[in-house]
Design a protein around this motif. Sequence first.
Motif, mmCIF file in Angstrom:
data_model
loop_
_atom_site.group_PDB
_atom_site.id
_atom_site.type_symbol
_atom_site.label_atom_id
_atom_site.label_comp_id
_atom_site.label_asym_id
_atom_site.label_seq_id
_atom_site.Cartn_x
_atom_site.Cartn_y
_atom_site.Cartn_z
ATOM 1 N N VAL A 76 0.833 -1.209 0.000
ATOM 2 C CA VAL A 76 0.000 0.000 0.000
ATOM 3 C C VAL A 76 0.868 1.259 0.000
ATOM 4 O O VAL A 76 0.529 2.267 -0.637
ATOM 5 N N SER A 77 2.013 1.203 0.694
ATOM 6 C CA SER A 77 2.877 2.388 0.743
ATOM 7 C C SER A 77 3.400 2.772 -0.633
ATOM 8 O O SER A 77 3.759 3.927 -0.871
ATOM 9 N N ALA A 78 3.431 1.802 -1.550
ATOM 10 C CA ALA A 78 3.864 2.109 -2.913
ATOM 11 C C ALA A 78 2.892 3.061 -3.590
ATOM 12 O O ALA A 78 3.269 3.830 -4.484
ATOM 13 N N ALA A 79 1.624 3.010 -3.172
ATOM 14 C CA ALA A 79 0.616 3.910 -3.733
ATOM 15 C C ALA A 79 0.554 5.233 -2.974
ATOM 16 O O ALA A 79 -0.055 6.194 -3.444
ATOM 17 N N VAL A 80 1.156 5.267 -1.791
ATOM 18 C CA VAL A 80 1.172 6.491 -0.987
ATOM 19 C C VAL A 80 2.556 7.130 -1.113
ATOM 20 O O VAL A 80 2.768 8.042 -1.888
ATOM 21 N N ARG A 81 3.511 6.600 -0.359
ATOM 22 C CA ARG A 81 4.920 6.981 -0.457
ATOM 23 C C ARG A 81 5.711 6.048 0.440
ATOM 24 O O ARG A 81 5.218 5.605 1.488
ATOM 25 N N PRO A 82 6.946 5.718 0.060
ATOM 26 C CA PRO A 82 7.726 4.729 0.817
ATOM 27 C C PRO A 82 7.885 5.074 2.287
ATOM 28 O O PRO A 82 7.915 4.194 3.139
ATOM 29 N N GLU A 83 7.973 6.376 2.611
ATOM 30 C CA GLU A 83 8.203 6.789 3.994
ATOM 31 C C GLU A 83 7.017 6.487 4.905
ATOM 32 O O GLU A 83 7.126 6.584 6.125
ATOM 33 N N ALA A 84 5.856 6.119 4.303
ATOM 34 C CA ALA A 84 4.667 5.832 5.107
ATOM 35 C C ALA A 84 4.591 4.379 5.544
ATOM 36 O O ALA A 84 3.650 3.999 6.245
ATOM 37 N N PRO A 143 5.083 1.079 7.747
ATOM 38 C CA PRO A 143 5.032 1.065 9.213
ATOM 39 C C PRO A 143 6.384 1.110 9.912
ATOM 40 O O PRO A 143 6.562 1.875 10.862
ATOM 41 N N VAL A 144 7.340 0.277 9.486
ATOM 42 C CA VAL A 144 8.625 0.245 10.181
ATOM 43 C C VAL A 144 9.321 1.599 10.090
ATOM 44 O O VAL A 144 9.873 2.110 11.075
ATOM 45 N N THR A 145 9.274 2.210 8.908
ATOM 46 C CA THR A 145 9.897 3.527 8.727
ATOM 47 C C THR A 145 9.185 4.580 9.557
ATOM 48 O O THR A 145 9.827 5.407 10.224
ATOM 49 N N ALA A 146 7.848 4.565 9.520
ATOM 50 C CA ALA A 146 7.071 5.562 10.257
ATOM 51 C C ALA A 146 7.249 5.420 11.759
ATOM 52 O O ALA A 146 7.490 6.403 12.469
ATOM 53 N N VAL A 147 7.144 4.193 12.257
ATOM 54 C CA VAL A 147 7.296 3.972 13.697
ATOM 55 C C VAL A 147 8.731 4.274 14.134
ATOM 56 O O VAL A 147 8.959 4.887 15.184
ATOM 57 N N GLY A 148 9.704 3.850 13.323
ATOM 58 C CA GLY A 148 11.094 4.148 13.654
ATOM 59 C C GLY A 148 11.362 5.636 13.684
ATOM 60 O O GLY A 148 12.028 6.146 14.591
ATOM 61 N N GLY A 149 10.834 6.355 12.701
ATOM 62 C CA GLY A 149 11.011 7.796 12.684
ATOM 63 C C GLY A 149 10.359 8.462 13.879
ATOM 64 O O GLY A 149 10.927 9.384 14.489
ATOM 65 N N ALA A 150 9.142 8.014 14.224
ATOM 66 C CA ALA A 150 8.454 8.571 15.389
ATOM 67 C C ALA A 150 9.223 8.272 16.666
ATOM 68 O O ALA A 150 9.289 9.103 17.580
ATOM 69 N N ALA A 151 9.826 7.082 16.735
ATOM 70 C CA ALA A 151 10.623 6.729 17.909
ATOM 71 C C ALA A 151 11.833 7.647 18.029
ATOM 72 O O ALA A 151 12.182 8.108 19.124
ATOM 73 N N ILE A 152 12.489 7.936 16.905
ATOM 74 C CA ILE A 152 13.636 8.847 16.916
ATOM 75 C C ILE A 152 13.196 10.231 17.375
ATOM 76 O O ILE A 152 13.866 10.885 18.183
ATOM 77 N N ASP A 153 12.045 10.699 16.866
ATOM 78 C CA ASP A 153 11.552 12.025 17.231
ATOM 79 C C ASP A 153 11.319 12.161 18.729
ATOM 80 O O ASP A 153 11.498 13.237 19.300
ATOM 81 N N VAL A 175 1.216 9.678 10.628
ATOM 82 C CA VAL A 175 0.632 11.012 10.426
ATOM 83 C C VAL A 175 1.278 12.056 11.326
ATOM 84 O O VAL A 175 1.106 13.260 11.105
ATOM 85 N N SER A 176 2.027 11.617 12.355
ATOM 86 C CA SER A 176 2.672 12.570 13.263
ATOM 87 C C SER A 176 4.058 12.986 12.791
ATOM 88 O O SER A 176 4.658 13.887 13.380
ATOM 89 N N ARG A 177 4.581 12.360 11.744
ATOM 90 C CA ARG A 177 5.917 12.674 11.273
ATOM 91 C C ARG A 177 5.977 14.086 10.692
ATOM 92 O O ARG A 177 5.003 14.567 10.118
ATOM 93 N N PRO A 178 7.131 14.762 10.826
ATOM 94 C CA PRO A 178 7.227 16.134 10.314
ATOM 95 C C PRO A 178 6.964 16.249 8.818
ATOM 96 O O PRO A 178 6.480 17.275 8.352
ATOM 97 N N ASP A 179 7.280 15.212 8.054
ATOM 98 C CA ASP A 179 7.084 15.264 6.609
ATOM 99 C C ASP A 179 5.772 14.620 6.174
ATOM 100 O O ASP A 179 5.563 14.368 4.989
ATOM 101 N N THR A 208 2.133 13.778 4.895
ATOM 102 C CA THR A 208 1.243 14.434 3.931
ATOM 103 C C THR A 208 -0.208 14.375 4.388
ATOM 104 O O THR A 208 -1.114 14.683 3.615
ATOM 105 N N GLY A 209 -0.430 13.950 5.631
ATOM 106 C CA GLY A 209 -1.786 13.906 6.170
ATOM 107 C C GLY A 209 -2.243 12.494 6.475
ATOM 108 O O GLY A 209 -1.439 11.559 6.572
ATOM 109 N N LEU A 210 -3.547 12.327 6.616
ATOM 110 C CA LEU A 210 -4.121 11.045 7.001
ATOM 111 C C LEU A 210 -3.803 9.935 6.013
ATOM 112 O O LEU A 210 -3.763 8.758 6.382
ATOM 113 N N VAL A 211 -3.550 10.304 4.765
ATOM 114 C CA VAL A 211 -3.258 9.282 3.759
ATOM 115 C C VAL A 211 -1.999 8.490 4.132
ATOM 116 O O VAL A 211 -1.869 7.314 3.779
ATOM 117 N N ASP A 212 -1.091 9.108 4.883
ATOM 118 C CA ASP A 212 0.121 8.399 5.308
ATOM 119 C C ASP A 212 -0.192 7.254 6.261
ATOM 120 O O ASP A 212 0.634 6.350 6.449
#
Length: 549
Positions: A35-43, A45-55, A119-123, A125-129
């Motif tokens: 599904v992230s291929a239709a949204v964007r790779p950064e969305a 789960p592992v990337t999003a959760v990891g990024g949120a953990a870093i934040d 959706v909480s990441r600084p980059d 794009t909204g709920l679609v992430d």
Amino acid sequence: MTTVRISRTALTRGTLAALSGLLAGFASLAFAELVSAAVRPEASPVTAVGGAAIDRTPAGVKDWAIRTFGEDDKLVLQLGIVATLALLALAVGLLALRHRRTGAAAVLLFGVVGTAAAVSRPDSTGLVDGLPSLLGAVVGAVLLYVLIGRLTVPNRTAGRDEQREQDNGQNNEQGNEQGNEQASEAGWDRRGFLVAATAAAAASTAAGAIGRTLNGRSSRDAVASRASVKLPAPASPAKPTPAGARLRIPGISPFTTPNDTFYRVDTALVVPKVDANSWRLRIHGKGVRQDLELTYQDLLNRPLIEREITLTCVSNEVGGPYVGHARWIGVRLADLLKEAGVKPPSRGGPADQIVARSVDGMTLGTPVEDVMDGRDAMLAVGMNGEPLPFVHGFPVRMLVPGLYGYVSACKWIEDIELTTFDAYDPYWVKREWARKAPIKTQSRIDTPKPFGRPEAGTVMVAGVAWAQHRGIEKVEIRVDEGPWRPALLAEQDTVDTWRQWSYPWQATPGGHTLTVRATDRTGEVQTERRTKTVPDGASGWHSVVVTVD
């Protein structure tokens, strides 16, 4: 006395239930990747959760991770996330064996957590992430419900057999246990479970592979755009590096750090790969007379400068590795700001802070005065004769000599806003780091290495010293508690570069401590006082202990 026995069937069902949870977790991540291929790779789960953990990680913990794992800190985090998810998935599978709906609901809860992180990441794009995490969790929850169902199918035949045994008077303890075991063995669909589990594993593997392939398309476009770049000759080339600036001493850091060994410290779990053809930079904010929007080609068409600049990360401990030197090509940042009508505060400008934003949402704050005081601050497009590597900011990064990277060296930059320090706190300032961070005078012993065993006689002690935008005037060496002795300095290239040094030590057998300190060209002597990296960089003298044979 009652003897408690656990049947092999119960163990088998428990193992398969745990496996069901693991398959459900795998399916969730695999379909989320698709599904992230239709949204964007950064969305994903592992990337999003990891990024949120870093934040949300305290500055001290981040600093510990960098010290402990170095540039592998992000890999360790990702592996930790996957391992944690695997353990939770096993536990959810066991829970679902007793409480089927609750187990499925737990998988959905993980999806909600992933959605919130995305959706909480600084980059963001909204709920679609949040869609990859949410839809992936739905797939995982349904799969877990189906698989557990195969382990809990009622079997009337087994029930009748058990009842017949009881009616025949076989009510002793052993007979009851055997009857229950027979009922358990007949009470679930072994073949149906195996078929469903195999199909789920195959479908999940295919979904994950397709998702990765699709997500790789944008990366291939970015790679192609970088490969097509031909950097123009700079209008203002760097002066030739003096021959005496490069010492040929085994073990010393090379004057120019190769791109593939140049340090990398950032918060990006996945290195952004930006297509230079679609990249845009916007300059706007307080004191900007007219907003500027620039393409990559716009920058290449402008007069380029080439400069030797040493960079240092604020996370660099005393004697640490997070410092490197390169020859950079770019557009002078002060010229762009002047073109937009910006004035430094010393000339009445309303903005005293530049907020640089990266494509991954990172924000860095830089003093306007430092960028416009005549130093070679730039938007760099080249590094050591080639377009910037992706890990170092392709297509464009910002550089300001004399400032630690967290307030000056924004990689993958796409936005520059003129504002004030009172009005906005960028990413690292919100996490306890200082607003302003000039690089401290530092020196390091590269050779001999700590706990080395050199032979008695002349031992060449050598290393580097740096005080960017001030320059190094003197380096001194002390053996044990003896007097400070002047080291031999390599020729200074510019005040923005580090300086190599050496000292021929007449080593005597036994254990010794070698200590180094530097003096910059303002006359400031490197302080002995040890401080941690937070909030504005480490300080103290670097020492190594050796044993002379």
